[in-house]
Design a protein around this motif. Structure first.
Motif, PDB file in Angstrom:
ATOM      1  N   ARG A 167       0.855  -1.180   0.000  1.00  0.00           N
ATOM      2  CA  ARG A 167       0.000   0.000   0.000  1.00  0.00           C
ATOM      3  C   ARG A 167       0.893   1.234   0.000  1.00  0.00           C
ATOM      4  NH1 ARG A 167       0.277  -2.266   5.051  1.00  0.00           N
ATOM      5  NH2 ARG A 167       0.464  -0.909   6.879  1.00  0.00           N
ATOM      6  N   THR A 168       0.306   2.403  -0.013  1.00  0.00           N
ATOM      7  CA  THR A 168       1.081   3.635  -0.088  1.00  0.00           C
ATOM      8  C   THR A 168       2.103   3.711   1.039  1.00  0.00           C
ATOM      9  OG1 THR A 168      -0.797   4.775  -1.091  1.00  0.00           O
ATOM     10  CG2 THR A 168       0.949   6.145  -0.171  1.00  0.00           C
ATOM     11  N   GLU A 169       3.352   3.863   0.661  1.00  0.00           N
ATOM     12  CA  GLU A 169       4.488   3.967   1.575  1.00  0.00           C
ATOM     13  C   GLU A 169       4.743   2.687   2.367  1.00  0.00           C
ATOM     14  OE1 GLU A 169       4.737   7.516   3.932  1.00  0.00           O
ATOM     15  OE2 GLU A 169       3.761   8.730   2.415  1.00  0.00           O
ATOM     16  N   ILE A 170       4.164   1.588   1.930  1.00  0.00           N
ATOM     17  CA  ILE A 170       4.434   0.273   2.535  1.00  0.00           C
ATOM     18  C   ILE A 170       4.721  -0.705   1.396  1.00  0.00           C
ATOM     19  CG2 ILE A 170       3.594  -1.574   4.030  1.00  0.00           C
ATOM     20  CD1 ILE A 170       3.811   1.027   5.511  1.00  0.00           C
ATOM     21  N   ASN A 171       5.993  -1.069   1.198  1.00  0.00           N
ATOM     22  CA  ASN A 171       6.376  -2.074   0.196  1.00  0.00           C
ATOM     23  C   ASN A 171       5.890  -1.737  -1.211  1.00  0.00           C
ATOM     24  OD1 ASN A 171       7.370  -3.695   2.367  1.00  0.00           O
ATOM     25  ND2 ASN A 171       5.313  -4.472   2.711  1.00  0.00           N
ATOM     26  N   ASP A 172       5.930  -0.478  -1.593  1.00  0.00           N
ATOM     27  CA  ASP A 172       5.294  -0.110  -2.857  1.00  0.00           C
ATOM     28  C   ASP A 172       6.265   0.278  -3.969  1.00  0.00           C
ATOM     29  OD1 ASP A 172       6.022   2.195  -1.503  1.00  0.00           O
ATOM     30  OD2 ASP A 172       4.244   3.328  -2.058  1.00  0.00           O
ATOM     31  N   VAL A 173       7.596   0.078  -3.798  1.00  0.00           N
ATOM     32  CA  VAL A 173       8.526   0.444  -4.866  1.00  0.00           C
ATOM     33  C   VAL A 173       9.673  -0.560  -4.932  1.00  0.00           C
ATOM     34  CG1 VAL A 173      10.019   1.926  -3.444  1.00  0.00           C
ATOM     35  CG2 VAL A 173       9.794   2.380  -5.897  1.00  0.00           C
ATOM     36  N   ILE A 174      10.149  -0.800  -6.165  1.00  0.00           N
ATOM     37  CA  ILE A 174      11.342  -1.614  -6.410  1.00  0.00           C
ATOM     38  C   ILE A 174      12.296  -0.777  -7.260  1.00  0.00           C
ATOM     39  CG2 ILE A 174      12.269  -3.706  -7.479  1.00  0.00           C
ATOM     40  CD1 ILE A 174       9.568  -5.037  -7.001  1.00  0.00           C
TER      41      ILE A 174
ATOM     42  N   GLY B 227       8.411   9.439  -1.520  1.00  0.00           N
ATOM     43  CA  GLY B 227       7.215   9.170  -0.722  1.00  0.00           C
ATOM     44  C   GLY B 227       6.773   7.721  -0.828  1.00  0.00           C
ATOM     45  N   VAL B 228       7.760   6.805  -0.920  1.00  0.00           N
ATOM     46  CA  VAL B 228       7.457   5.386  -1.072  1.00  0.00           C
ATOM     47  C   VAL B 228       8.296   4.596  -0.071  1.00  0.00           C
ATOM     48  CG1 VAL B 228       6.824   5.583  -3.512  1.00  0.00           C
ATOM     49  CG2 VAL B 228       9.222   5.167  -2.881  1.00  0.00           C
ATOM     50  N   ALA B 229       8.130   3.267  -0.084  1.00  0.00           N
ATOM     51  CA  ALA B 229       8.927   2.388   0.773  1.00  0.00           C
ATOM     52  C   ALA B 229       9.348   1.168  -0.022  1.00  0.00           C
ATOM     53  CB  ALA B 229       8.129   1.961   2.009  1.00  0.00           C
ATOM     54  N   ASN B 230      10.595   0.742   0.170  1.00  0.00           N
ATOM     55  CA  ASN B 230      11.151  -0.386  -0.587  1.00  0.00           C
ATOM     56  C   ASN B 230      10.401  -1.690  -0.317  1.00  0.00           C
ATOM     57  OD1 ASN B 230      13.103   1.417  -1.436  1.00  0.00           O
ATOM     58  ND2 ASN B 230      14.575   0.806   0.127  1.00  0.00           N
ATOM     59  N   ALA B 231      10.231  -2.469  -1.385  1.00  0.00           N
ATOM     60  CA  ALA B 231       9.587  -3.784  -1.271  1.00  0.00           C
ATOM     61  C   ALA B 231      10.635  -4.890  -1.281  1.00  0.00           C
ATOM     62  CB  ALA B 231       8.600  -3.978  -2.410  1.00  0.00           C
ATOM     63  N   ASN B 232      11.798  -4.603  -0.703  1.00  0.00           N
ATOM     64  CA  ASN B 232      12.935  -5.524  -0.830  1.00  0.00           C
ATOM     65  C   ASN B 232      12.643  -6.925  -0.300  1.00  0.00           C
ATOM     66  OD1 ASN B 232      14.579  -3.441  -1.906  1.00  0.00           O
ATOM     67  ND2 ASN B 232      14.858  -2.637   0.150  1.00  0.00           N
ATOM     68  N   HIS B 233      12.087  -7.020   0.903  1.00  0.00           N
ATOM     69  CA  HIS B 233      11.884  -8.344   1.495  1.00  0.00           C
ATOM     70  C   HIS B 233      10.775  -9.112   0.779  1.00  0.00           C
ATOM     71  CE1 HIS B 233      13.879  -7.072   5.559  1.00  0.00           C
ATOM     72  NE2 HIS B 233      14.692  -7.017   4.523  1.00  0.00           N
ATOM     73  N   LEU B 234       9.861  -8.387   0.131  1.00  0.00           N
ATOM     74  CA  LEU B 234       8.809  -9.071  -0.622  1.00  0.00           C
ATOM     75  C   LEU B 234       9.368  -9.837  -1.812  1.00  0.00           C
ATOM     76  CD1 LEU B 234       6.776  -7.389   1.084  1.00  0.00           C
ATOM     77  CD2 LEU B 234       5.432  -7.119  -0.983  1.00  0.00           C
TER      78      LEU B 234
ATOM     79  N   ALA C  52      13.938   6.475  -1.209  1.00  0.00           N
ATOM     80  CA  ALA C  52      12.519   6.145  -1.078  1.00  0.00           C
ATOM     81  C   ALA C  52      11.755   7.304  -0.448  1.00  0.00           C
ATOM     82  CB  ALA C  52      12.353   4.880  -0.245  1.00  0.00           C
ATOM     83  N   HIS C  53      12.367   7.947   0.562  1.00  0.00           N
ATOM     84  CA  HIS C  53      11.694   9.047   1.255  1.00  0.00           C
ATOM     85  C   HIS C  53      11.421  10.205   0.302  1.00  0.00           C
ATOM     86  CE1 HIS C  53      10.533  11.620   4.585  1.00  0.00           C
ATOM     87  NE2 HIS C  53      11.369  12.543   4.143  1.00  0.00           N
ATOM     88  N   LEU C  54      12.358  10.495  -0.597  1.00  0.00           N
ATOM     89  CA  LEU C  54      12.158  11.588  -1.556  1.00  0.00           C
ATOM     90  C   LEU C  54      10.971  11.323  -2.475  1.00  0.00           C
ATOM     91  CD1 LEU C  54      15.849  12.439  -2.571  1.00  0.00           C
ATOM     92  CD2 LEU C  54      14.292  13.839  -1.187  1.00  0.00           C
TER      93      LEU C  54
END
Length: 335
Positions: free
Chosen positions: A71-78, A162-169, A158-160
């Motif tokens: 979801r937004t800012e939770i595991n949402d970018v690679i 407004g997202v959060a890495n989905a690395n562990h996913l 990621a902060h710039l």
């Protein structure tokens, strides 16, 4: 911890709380009210006698598993490094919000990468290897696209955005990369470098309250916090999480009046859960206990004095060998 309750104490009180009847105090990124952070005002405040404390215990909870693992800012970018004609540049893909399985996430990654990197006849493959619990990545493209690297990126990047890495996913260890060479016909592919954690950051749910803040350690911060209880996730997405307290954990509250209860449902990292409009219910039990009298600790010398000093018959006994006599006041004054 257990407590001995005096039979003369008032009977325990049970409170049934439903988030739909609370005052919602937090919004998501779209301006929708979160049903997992609310205040509940008691029409009949609970008065606590001065000589008593209250033990607060979560009794039951019913929570719909309607929250997403992306979801937004939770595991949402690679983040991706692409090497084209010898030049490497950084790009990224944003994952759509949703509750993904390992296989559906693989489909989403393929679609997003192929949409982001165009013009090179890219055919990207992400397949979940159930035996290893890892992804296998590969791609074919025209020779100009030499390499794709799924990279950890940084929290600052990621902060710039407004997202959060989905690395562990995707099974990417902290601070590492997964390099994927273009498949030239010899089965060029690479695997995740750790087991995929499809439920990253949502391994359990935490119910927090506003009445006590110093009796439960929060391991994400290393400090004592307002956590009332941790609830394990015992069902699949789309189901309902039922919880009944079996460990009898209680939180002590020192207050004279309970009028407003604040309840918040969070993930492992202290972030409010988004139930996507659905509500949850809990029941609390309040038990009364008498405060213990304050005990004054004395040193060995003070304890000895207190045990041996006796006042009576005009003398003070300090010990068995020594006596101090008190002279009686004479009525006659010397002239």
């Amino acid at each position: 911890m257990s407590y001995i309750l005096n039979p003369a104490t008032p009977p325990p009180l049970t409170l049934y709380l439903d988030s739909r009847f609370g005052t919602l105090i937090e919004e998501d990124s779209s301006g929708n009210r979160l049903t997992t952070n609310y205040l509940y005002n008691l029409n009949e405040p609970i008065a606590v006698p001065n000589n008593m404390n209250v033990l607060l215990q979560l009794n039951t909870a019913t929570i719909p598993y309607s929250f997403y693992n992306v979801r937004t800012e939770i595991n949402d970018v690679i983040f991706i490094l692409k090497k084209i004609s010898g030049i490497t540049t950084l790009t990224y893909i944003s994952l759509d919000a949703g509750n993904y399985t390992a296989n559906s996430l693989a489909t989403e990654i393929k679609s997003k990468i192929e949409s982001e990197i165009t013009g090179y006849s890219l055919n990207f493959t992400a397949s979940y290897q159930r035996r290893l619990q890892k992804y296998r990545f590969s791609f074919t493209a025209n020779p100009a696209l030499e390499k794709l690297t799924l990279t950890y990126g940084t929290e600052a990047q990621a902060h710039l955005l407004g997202v959060a890495n989905a690395n562990h996913l995707i099974g990417l260890r902290d601070g590492t990369d997964i390099e994927i060479e273009r498949d030239t016909g010899s089965s060029q592919h690479n695997f995740s470098n750790m087991v995929v954690d499809i439920n990253d950051n949502i391994h359990g749910l935490y119910i927090r309250q506003n009445l006590s803040t110093k009796q439960t350690l929060d391991n994400s911060t290393g400090t004592f916090s307002n956590i009332l209880e941790r609830i394990p996730i015992s069902t699949n997405a789309g189901g309902v999480i039922f919880y009944a307290n079996e460990n009898s954990h209680k939180t002590m509250i020192d207050t004279n009046l309970i009028q407003t209860l604040g309840i918040r449902l969070t993930d492992d990292k202290h972030r409010s859960i988004d139930l996507n409009g659905l509500h949850f219910q809990i029941s609390l039990v309040l038990s009364f206990i008498y405060k213990e009298p304050i005990r004054v600790e004395r040193n060995r010398f003070e304890r000895r004095i207190m045990e041996n000093v006796k006042i009576g018959e005009n003398k003070i006994t300090l010990n068995n060998n020594r006596k101090l006599k008190i002279k009686e006041n004479t009525k006659k004054e010397k002239k």
